[in-house]
Motif scaffolding. Sequence first.
Motif, PDB file in Angstrom:
ATOM      1  N   ARG A 274     -17.691 -13.112  12.369  1.00 38.36           N
ATOM      2  CA  ARG A 274     -18.289 -11.812  12.721  1.00 38.36           C
ATOM      3  C   ARG A 274     -17.251 -10.703  12.649  1.00 38.36           C
ATOM      4  O   ARG A 274     -17.542  -9.604  12.199  1.00 38.36           O
TER       5      ARG A 274
ATOM      6  N   THR B  31     -25.798 -19.297   9.644  1.00 37.75           N
ATOM      7  CA  THR B  31     -24.724 -19.470  10.627  1.00 37.75           C
ATOM      8  C   THR B  31     -23.834 -20.636  10.242  1.00 37.75           C
ATOM      9  O   THR B  31     -22.602 -20.520  10.272  1.00 37.75           O
TER      10      THR B  31
ATOM     11  N   GLY C 291     -27.787 -20.669  15.302  1.00 41.64           N
ATOM     12  CA  GLY C 291     -28.810 -19.774  14.775  1.00 41.64           C
ATOM     13  C   GLY C 291     -28.297 -18.350  14.678  1.00 41.64           C
ATOM     14  O   GLY C 291     -27.381 -17.967  15.400  1.00 41.64           O
ATOM     15  N   SER C 292     -28.895 -17.595  13.796  1.00 44.16           N
ATOM     16  CA  SER C 292     -28.481 -16.196  13.618  1.00 44.16           C
ATOM     17  C   SER C 292     -28.648 -15.402  14.900  1.00 44.16           C
ATOM     18  O   SER C 292     -27.809 -14.573  15.224  1.00 44.16           O
ATOM     19  N   GLY C 293     -29.710 -15.650  15.622  1.00 46.51           N
ATOM     20  CA  GLY C 293     -29.927 -14.952  16.886  1.00 46.51           C
ATOM     21  C   GLY C 293     -29.266 -15.648  18.059  1.00 46.51           C
ATOM     22  O   GLY C 293     -28.755 -15.015  18.974  1.00 46.51           O
ATOM     23  N   ALA C 294     -29.259 -16.963  18.035  1.00 49.58           N
ATOM     24  CA  ALA C 294     -28.738 -17.749  19.163  1.00 49.58           C
ATOM     25  C   ALA C 294     -27.232 -17.889  19.144  1.00 49.58           C
ATOM     26  O   ALA C 294     -26.616 -18.136  20.181  1.00 49.58           O
ATOM     27  N   GLY C 295     -26.623 -17.772  17.977  1.00 48.13           N
ATOM     28  CA  GLY C 295     -25.188 -18.044  17.879  1.00 48.13           C
ATOM     29  C   GLY C 295     -24.969 -19.538  17.979  1.00 48.13           C
ATOM     30  O   GLY C 295     -25.621 -20.324  17.290  1.00 48.13           O
TER      31      GLY C 295
ATOM     32  N   SER D  26     -21.741  -4.601  17.780  1.00 46.62           N
ATOM     33  CA  SER D  26     -22.995  -4.418  18.497  1.00 46.62           C
ATOM     34  C   SER D  26     -23.597  -3.039  18.273  1.00 46.62           C
ATOM     35  O   SER D  26     -24.693  -2.758  18.727  1.00 46.62           O
TER      36      SER D  26
ATOM     37  N   ARG E 140     -35.972 -23.166  15.674  1.00 42.92           N
ATOM     38  CA  ARG E 140     -35.469 -21.865  15.216  1.00 42.92           C
ATOM     39  C   ARG E 140     -33.953 -21.863  15.164  1.00 42.92           C
ATOM     40  O   ARG E 140     -33.298 -20.833  15.336  1.00 42.92           O
ATOM     41  N   CYS E 141     -33.413 -23.056  14.932  1.00 47.83           N
ATOM     42  CA  CYS E 141     -31.970 -23.230  14.928  1.00 47.83           C
ATOM     43  C   CYS E 141     -31.626 -24.509  14.172  1.00 47.83           C
ATOM     44  O   CYS E 141     -32.496 -25.319  13.890  1.00 47.83           O
TER      45      CYS E 141
ATOM     46  N   THR F  27     -41.837 -23.972  19.056  1.00 50.50           N
ATOM     47  CA  THR F  27     -41.202 -23.188  20.116  1.00 50.50           C
ATOM     48  C   THR F  27     -42.099 -23.119  21.346  1.00 50.50           C
ATOM     49  O   THR F  27     -41.641 -23.305  22.477  1.00 50.50           O
TER      50      THR F  27
END
Length: 144
Positions: free
Chosen positions: A123, A54, A89-93, A130, A27-28, A3
Amino acid sequence: DATAYAQQHGADACLLLRGDRVLDGDRCTPLILMPDGSTVIHPPEALGAVHSVTLSLIEAALGDAGFKLKEALAPLAAVYEAIEVLLLGSGAGVRQVQSVEGQAVGSGQKLFQAATSALEAARRWQGLGSSVEANELPRRWALP
């Protein structure tokens, strides 16, 4: 660190390679839509890729949309020839890759739209929103 390497070179993410093959993302999880318009290559866990939660959530929906997911170590050349390249990714979507090492990659929208819709549906189905509340675990589940 991959990264940090990506950021030092003005990129948002890094593809991890084994020789000239895409092993994973920093990270994806990369998805590569091949020129046939239906085969989607993603890195195999058996060869070192990290399990993608994901991808697990949207895999069936992508199949229903006509995509054939295949675990394989895609050659880096396939990234440049792809119709689309996505990162999950879980954070990136779901993120669409626009360039790799300064070279433009496929700008199709079909896989991106299918993956985005599938993730939004997953989701909603899971009731993820959120708003989050923090609460202490019950004593029987509390860690020492």
